[in-house]
Design a protein around this motif. Sequence first.
Motif, mmCIF file in Angstrom:
data_model
loop_
_atom_site.group_PDB
_atom_site.id
_atom_site.type_symbol
_atom_site.label_atom_id
_atom_site.label_comp_id
_atom_site.label_asym_id
_atom_site.label_seq_id
_atom_site.Cartn_x
_atom_site.Cartn_y
_atom_site.Cartn_z
ATOM 1 N N GLU A 96 1.143 -1.075 0.270
ATOM 2 C CA GLU A 96 0.143 -0.062 0.263
ATOM 3 C C GLU A 96 0.435 0.724 0.021
ATOM 4 O OE1 GLU A 96 -3.972 -0.699 1.179
ATOM 5 O OE2 GLU A 96 -2.700 -1.905 2.932
ATOM 6 N N ALA A 97 2.933 1.253 0.167
ATOM 7 C CA ALA A 97 2.952 2.029 -0.125
ATOM 8 C C ALA A 97 2.485 2.881 -1.360
ATOM 9 C CB ALA A 97 4.145 1.629 0.324
ATOM 10 N N PRO A 133 8.560 1.757 -0.853
ATOM 11 C CA PRO A 133 7.878 0.755 -1.559
ATOM 12 C C PRO A 133 8.920 -0.610 -1.265
ATOM 13 C CG PRO A 133 8.096 2.139 -3.192
ATOM 14 C CD PRO A 133 8.541 2.674 -2.077
ATOM 15 N N GLN A 134 8.153 -1.843 -1.226
ATOM 16 C CA GLN A 134 9.032 -3.006 -1.513
ATOM 17 C C GLN A 134 8.578 -3.476 -2.282
ATOM 18 O OE1 GLN A 134 9.377 -4.135 1.595
ATOM 19 N NE2 GLN A 134 8.018 -3.680 3.474
ATOM 20 N N GLU A 169 13.164 -7.808 4.442
ATOM 21 C CA GLU A 169 11.959 -8.258 3.535
ATOM 22 C C GLU A 169 12.159 -8.251 2.503
ATOM 23 O OE1 GLU A 169 8.105 -9.152 4.731
ATOM 24 O OE2 GLU A 169 8.716 -9.943 6.189
ATOM 25 N N ALA A 170 12.445 -6.944 2.188
ATOM 26 C CA ALA A 170 12.785 -5.709 0.983
ATOM 27 C C ALA A 170 14.479 -6.887 0.401
ATOM 28 C CB ALA A 170 12.298 -4.488 1.055
ATOM 29 N N GLU A 171 15.026 -7.069 1.199
ATOM 30 C CA GLU A 171 16.073 -7.289 0.372
ATOM 31 C C GLU A 171 15.637 -8.473 -0.143
ATOM 32 O OE1 GLU A 171 19.220 -5.728 0.081
ATOM 33 O OE2 GLU A 171 18.641 -4.116 0.426
ATOM 34 N N ALA A 172 15.365 -9.532 0.904
ATOM 35 C CA ALA A 172 15.236 -10.961 1.154
ATOM 36 C C ALA A 172 14.433 -12.177 -0.705
ATOM 37 C CB ALA A 172 14.638 -11.822 1.744
ATOM 38 N N ASN A 173 13.131 -10.360 -0.799
ATOM 39 C CA ASN A 173 12.406 -9.893 -1.624
ATOM 40 C C ASN A 173 12.775 -9.612 -3.158
ATOM 41 O OD1 ASN A 173 10.380 -12.654 -0.737
ATOM 42 N ND2 ASN A 173 9.639 -10.146 0.604
ATOM 43 N N ALA A 178 13.811 -5.745 -8.693
ATOM 44 C CA ALA A 178 12.454 -5.133 -8.755
ATOM 45 C C ALA A 178 12.571 -3.324 -8.871
ATOM 46 C CB ALA A 178 11.655 -4.965 -7.274
ATOM 47 N N ILE A 179 12.946 -3.137 -8.648
ATOM 48 C CA ILE A 179 13.783 -1.417 -9.180
ATOM 49 C C ILE A 179 14.392 -1.584 -11.051
ATOM 50 C CG2 ILE A 179 15.356 0.433 -9.124
ATOM 51 C CD1 ILE A 179 14.557 -0.288 -5.885
#
Lengths: 319, 288
Positions: A96-97, A133-134, A169-173, A178-179
Motif C-alpha cells: 500500500e506504499a 515501497p517493497q 524482507e525487501a532485500e530477501a524479496n 524489482a527496481i
Amino acid sequence: MNKNTFVLDFEKPLFALLNEINKLEEATDKQKCADLIEGLKKQFYDLRERIYSNLTAHQRLQIARHPERPYTLDFIKGLGENWIELHGNRTGADDEAIVGGLLELEPNLTVVIVGTEKGHNIKEKQRRNFGMPQPSGYQKALRLFKHAETFEMPIITLIDTPGAYPGLEAEANGQSWAIAKNIQEMANLTVPVIAVITGEGGSGGALALGVANKVLMFENSVYSVISPEGCAAILWRTRDKAASAANALKITAKELLEIGLIDEIIPESAGGAHADYLQTTANLKTALQKHLGILKTKSKEELRAERILKFRNYGIFTQ
Amino acid sequence: MSIKDLFKFKRRKNLEQAKPSQELISEQELSELWAQCPSCKTTIYTTELKANLMVCTKCEHHFRISSYDRIEQMIDADTWEEINGSIKPTDALNFVDLKPYPESIIGAKKKSGATEAIVTGIGKINGLETAFGVMEFGFLGGSMGSVVGERIARLAETAIQKKLPVVLISTSGGARMHEGLLSLMQMAKTSSALLALKKHKLLFISVLTDPTYGGVSASFAMLGDIIMAEPKAKIGFAGPRVIEETIRQKLPKDFQTSEYLLKHGQIDLVVSRKELKKTLAQLIKMHK
C-alpha cells in the motif's frame, strides 16, 4: 489563508502574523480594527511572497517533506472522475506504499495512475510504510503499466517517496531486481508515460516509477540520487551537513530543469502545495493535459524510441 | 597488511620498472611479500596468492581485485582491446564536499591506476570474442556516474554492431553522489541500452562480485540474462547499516551474501573465481 498545524522553521514569522490576524478577527470590536487587519493581511501576503521566492534547497526539501503535502490519493480526488483503485502484484502481496488504478482524466480519456502514498496520520503512515515501497509495490506498478499498454492508455506516475524500503524482507524479496526490472520495462513501454515528482523523489525508489516521456516536477519538490542526510553522512561524515549536501547535489526543480534532467516545473500555490490542494491539483491537471496532448500524436514506436533516447543522452563527460 | 596494500604493491612494482632498480629492500617491501587473509587470518605469499587468482589458498576467501587484474584473469592473453577509455569524468555540478570533486577524481586515479570506475573493451574468453566490462572498486568505490553509464551504453552498442555477447563484472558502492541526479539517470541509461541486446538475441551475463550495492545492483547488474556471483560476495540494494538502523534488529549472518541471494531466487549461480572463466566461456558457447 490556510491555518496549518505543522509549521516549518522559516514559516514561523508568517504564522505569527496569521495568529495576530485571527485574534483580531475574533475580537468583538472587529469593525474598529478593519484597517489594521487589512494592513496585516497585506504584510502577510508580502512576507509569504518574499519567503517563498527565495527558498534554499534545504528549505524546499522541508516543504517537499511537509506532512500536510498532498499525496497521490489527494491529487486523484481533484484530477478526474470515477477513480477505481486496482490492488495487488498477483503473486502474494498488495503493497500500500504504492497505489494504482484507473481514472477518467477527461470524459473520454482514461489513464492509469500509479503513485507512491505516504499517508497523513500515524495509522495511515504505518499502513503505507511512510511511502517506502517493497518489491511487491514495484511489481504492482509494473503490472498496471502492462495493463495500460494492453489497453493503450496513457500512464501517469506521481512520485513522493523517501526511497525504496531498506528492510530485511525487501532485500530477501529482491528490491534491487524489482527496481531494475521496472526501470527497464518502463523504458520499453509503447504508451505515453508522464512522471511527476510531487514531493520527494528519493533515488532508485523514485526512478523505478520515473522512466517517462516527460518528467515534471512541482516547484518545491526535490529529486535526488541520495537523501541529503545520507550524502552528508558519507561525504561530510556527519548528517548535520544535510543543508550543504542539499545545495551540492542540485536537487531542486529549477536546478534540474537547467541541467536538462526534467521537462517542466509545475507551479505550486503561494505558501506551497500544502497551503492549497485545489489550486495545486488544478496546476497538475493543466500540465498533464498539455503533455498528453503532445504525446498522443506520437506512434507507439516513437514513444518507446524517444523515451529510450532521452535517457540514453543523460550524462555529462569529456572525451 | 590490508587488501589496499596489495594494490599498492602492484603499482609500485609497475613504477619501479621505469625507475633504476633499488639496491636495498626496505622493511615495508619485505612485509609486502606476504598477505594476510582477512577471513581466516592465514599468512600467504603474495606470489602464491596471485597464482591462485587472489583466492585464499586455505579458506577460499575471494580477495577484492582490481579491474586490470580481472581482465588479466578472464581475457585470453594479447586479445584485450580497451574501448572508450578516452571518456573522462567532469565536474558538471561544481560539487564540493570536504574537497572539490575534481580533486577526488585525481585521487581516485592515483589510487586505482584506472581512468574511471569501469574499464570496457573487447577481448576473447577462451577464444570467444566478448564485449567485456569490469568495474573498479578502487575508483571512488566503483561508483556509477556519467562515465560508467556512457561506457556501458557504448559497450552494449558495440556488442550489437559486432554481434558479440556482453559480460559485465560489477563491484560498486552504488551511484556517484558527486554527479547528483545525473548519476541516478545512468541506471535508466544502462538498463535500456542493455535491453536492446535482447532484440538481437545477444547474451548478457552479469557477474556480481564483492561488493555490489545500490544504483548498480538496482539497475544493469540485476538485469543479466544470466546472473552469477562469486562466493560470499556482499550484494544488496541498501547497505546493512542502513537496514539495521531502519528495522532495529540484527541481521542474519549470511544476509546479502551470494549464497543468500541464491537461496532467495535472485541469482542463477555462485561460481568460484577459479571456475569463472570456464563457466563464462561455456555459457557463451551455448548461446551462440
